[in-house]
Design a protein around this motif. Structure first.
Motif, PDB file in Angstrom:
ATOM      1  N   LYS A 147     -14.015   8.097 -17.715  1.00  0.00           N
ATOM      2  CA  LYS A 147     -14.729   9.163 -18.422  1.00  0.00           C
ATOM      3  C   LYS A 147     -15.005   8.778 -19.870  1.00  0.00           C
ATOM      4  O   LYS A 147     -16.057   9.110 -20.431  1.00  0.00           O
ATOM      5  CB  LYS A 147     -13.914  10.461 -18.373  1.00  0.00           C
ATOM      6  CG  LYS A 147     -14.691  11.676 -18.825  1.00  0.00           C
ATOM      7  CD  LYS A 147     -13.964  12.967 -18.510  1.00  0.00           C
ATOM      8  CE  LYS A 147     -14.836  14.177 -18.830  1.00  0.00           C
ATOM      9  NZ  LYS A 147     -14.164  15.453 -18.475  1.00  0.00           N
ATOM     10  N   LEU A 148     -14.069   8.049 -20.497  1.00  0.00           N
ATOM     11  CA  LEU A 148     -14.287   7.588 -21.861  1.00  0.00           C
ATOM     12  C   LEU A 148     -15.185   6.359 -21.901  1.00  0.00           C
ATOM     13  O   LEU A 148     -15.944   6.182 -22.861  1.00  0.00           O
ATOM     14  CB  LEU A 148     -12.939   7.269 -22.523  1.00  0.00           C
ATOM     15  CG  LEU A 148     -11.951   8.436 -22.642  1.00  0.00           C
ATOM     16  CD1 LEU A 148     -10.635   7.955 -23.241  1.00  0.00           C
ATOM     17  CD2 LEU A 148     -12.545   9.567 -23.466  1.00  0.00           C
ATOM     18  N   HIS A 149     -15.099   5.530 -20.871  1.00  0.00           N
ATOM     19  CA  HIS A 149     -15.922   4.321 -20.784  1.00  0.00           C
ATOM     20  C   HIS A 149     -16.567   4.273 -19.404  1.00  0.00           C
ATOM     21  O   HIS A 149     -16.138   3.507 -18.532  1.00  0.00           O
ATOM     22  CB  HIS A 149     -15.071   3.067 -21.021  1.00  0.00           C
ATOM     23  CG  HIS A 149     -14.364   3.037 -22.336  1.00  0.00           C
ATOM     24  ND1 HIS A 149     -14.952   2.562 -23.489  1.00  0.00           N
ATOM     25  CD2 HIS A 149     -13.116   3.446 -22.681  1.00  0.00           C
ATOM     26  CE1 HIS A 149     -14.096   2.651 -24.484  1.00  0.00           C
ATOM     27  NE2 HIS A 149     -12.966   3.180 -24.024  1.00  0.00           N
ATOM     28  N   PRO A 150     -17.609   5.051 -19.187  1.00  0.00           N
ATOM     29  CA  PRO A 150     -18.235   5.082 -17.846  1.00  0.00           C
ATOM     30  C   PRO A 150     -18.985   3.793 -17.549  1.00  0.00           C
ATOM     31  O   PRO A 150     -19.521   3.130 -18.440  1.00  0.00           O
ATOM     32  CB  PRO A 150     -19.174   6.281 -17.922  1.00  0.00           C
ATOM     33  CG  PRO A 150     -19.499   6.419 -19.379  1.00  0.00           C
ATOM     34  CD  PRO A 150     -18.270   5.980 -20.132  1.00  0.00           C
ATOM     35  N   LEU A 151     -19.014   3.450 -16.274  1.00  0.00           N
ATOM     36  CA  LEU A 151     -19.743   2.267 -15.823  1.00  0.00           C
ATOM     37  C   LEU A 151     -21.204   2.564 -15.518  1.00  0.00           C
ATOM     38  O   LEU A 151     -22.010   1.632 -15.411  1.00  0.00           O
ATOM     39  CB  LEU A 151     -19.068   1.669 -14.579  1.00  0.00           C
ATOM     40  CG  LEU A 151     -17.629   1.176 -14.770  1.00  0.00           C
ATOM     41  CD1 LEU A 151     -17.081   0.647 -13.451  1.00  0.00           C
ATOM     42  CD2 LEU A 151     -17.555   0.096 -15.837  1.00  0.00           C
ATOM     43  N   THR A 152     -21.551   3.823 -15.369  1.00  0.00           N
ATOM     44  CA  THR A 152     -22.926   4.242 -15.090  1.00  0.00           C
ATOM     45  C   THR A 152     -23.294   5.396 -16.014  1.00  0.00           C
ATOM     46  O   THR A 152     -22.419   6.040 -16.610  1.00  0.00           O
ATOM     47  CB  THR A 152     -23.079   4.672 -13.620  1.00  0.00           C
ATOM     48  OG1 THR A 152     -22.187   5.765 -13.353  1.00  0.00           O
ATOM     49  CG2 THR A 152     -22.756   3.521 -12.679  1.00  0.00           C
TER      50      THR A 152
END
Length: 340
Positions: A147-152
């Motif tokens: 959630k802090l570093h989304p992949l999409t």
């Protein structure tokens, strides 16, 4: 000079023993390590520390059991217990057995594993890690939070860290990275080693909310350590369209710091993970495909065996010389005795 004892006559052995006995009666006081100024750790203490750390760091010691195998065994025992209680008849599978005329082999070895089935086994190991994770949760690392570093760029659902992923979903994610980056099967095994080493060093657990970024960081690091021509971080940005190079660099840097820069994987640890993956695959009916030994494969095996024989021929010769070294001793020739 006329006395019985002269200065030129050596003392008797009895007198020497008595004098030596008087010297032995004096014992020097033992000095501690602090008094002697020697703070070096004894080798026995170091060995005891290693034995204590074997259970806490299984990814560093070849004699310690792997984490994924222990987590999978608990699930396998529950399945067998439910089958026994409910009297569910399992479908009998035909097992292929070798005979004098036909020999069945799989194309996976410890030096050249099968890529497809190795990725399946690694995905299954990650699945058991997520399913049988500890309830306390361990420490939380923000770098792996999706959630802090989304992949999409898509919206992350509110219950993203509550729903466990299926094995097929994990397999598709790992297979996409390996096929797009053209990674080898050995890299998949090293990825699993780094993943379990991260969980033990950082005292964290892998769950639904962080498994993708943990697997991505392990694959990124394993590909750079194992392959000579490693995939760059910008190449992963082309595979995962919505991730940035800065995010990949930060993920790699934090992963290395959490591993305490311990990226060494001994051959014994690598072999342990390989054979434990095979054991887990057999327990979960994920066996490697067996094929009859063909004439071409038999000739290749014979050529490899002959090459190994030529390579270790000098070693065997040296060992033979060592065994027959008594013949080279120069002694007095044997002469038959003459009895009159």
């Amino acid at each position: 000079m006329g006395g019985t004892t002269s200065c030129c006559v050596p003392a008797s052995p009895k007198r020497r023993r008595n004098a030596h006995a008087r010297l032995e009666s004096f014992t020097e006081p033992e000095l501690s390590r602090e008094d002697s100024g020697c703070n070096l750790q004894h080798i026995s203490d170091r060995e005891n520390v290693d034995e204590l750390n074997m259970d806490s760091n299984p990814a560093d010691y070849p004699r310690a059991g792997t984490m994924f195998l222990s987590k999978s065994q608990t699930d396998v025992r529950e399945k067998r217990k439910s089958i026994f209680i409910n009297n569910v008849s399992q479908a009998t599978t035909r097992c292929k057995h070798s005979s004098c005329s036909t020999i069945f082999l799989d194309d996976s070895t410890v030096s050249q594993p099968n890529l497809k089935y190795t990725i399946k086994c690694v995905a299954l190991a990650i699945f058991y890690h997520i399913k049988n994770r500890d309830s306390n949760g361990g420490t939380v690392q923000d770098i792996f939070d999706e959630k802090l570093h989304p992949l999409t760029h898509s919206v992350v659902p509110a219950d993203y860290d509550q729903q466990d992923p299926e094995q097929k979903q994990i397999y598709r994610f790992v297979r996409t990275l390996f096929c797009s980056a053209q990674l080898t099967a050995e890299c998949a095994i090293v990825t699993l080693v780094y993943l379990e080493r991260l969980l033990t060093y950082a005292e964290m657990t892998i769950g639904p909310g962080n498994w993708k970024r943990i697997v991505l960081g392990a694959i990124l690091l394993a590909s750079k350590v194992w392959d000579d021509q490693a995939v760059w971080n910008v190449d992963y940005c082309q595979i995962l369209k919505d991730i940035t190079v800065e995010d990949m660099n930060e993920l790699e840097r934090d992963f290395l710091e959490l591993l305490q820069f311990n990226i060494n994987v001994p051959s014994s640890v690598y072999a342990k993970y390989y054979f434990d993956l095979r054991s887990m695959a057999e327990a979960n009916n994920l066996s490697f495909p067996l094929e009859p030994l063909s004439r071409d494969k038999a000739q290749k095996l014979e050529a490899i065996s002959r090459l190994c024989d030529d390579r270790y021929k000098d070693v065997r010769r040296a060992s033979r010389k060592r065994w027959s070294s008594v013949d080279n001793l120069c002694g007095v020739p044997w002469v038959p005795a003459i009895l009159s």
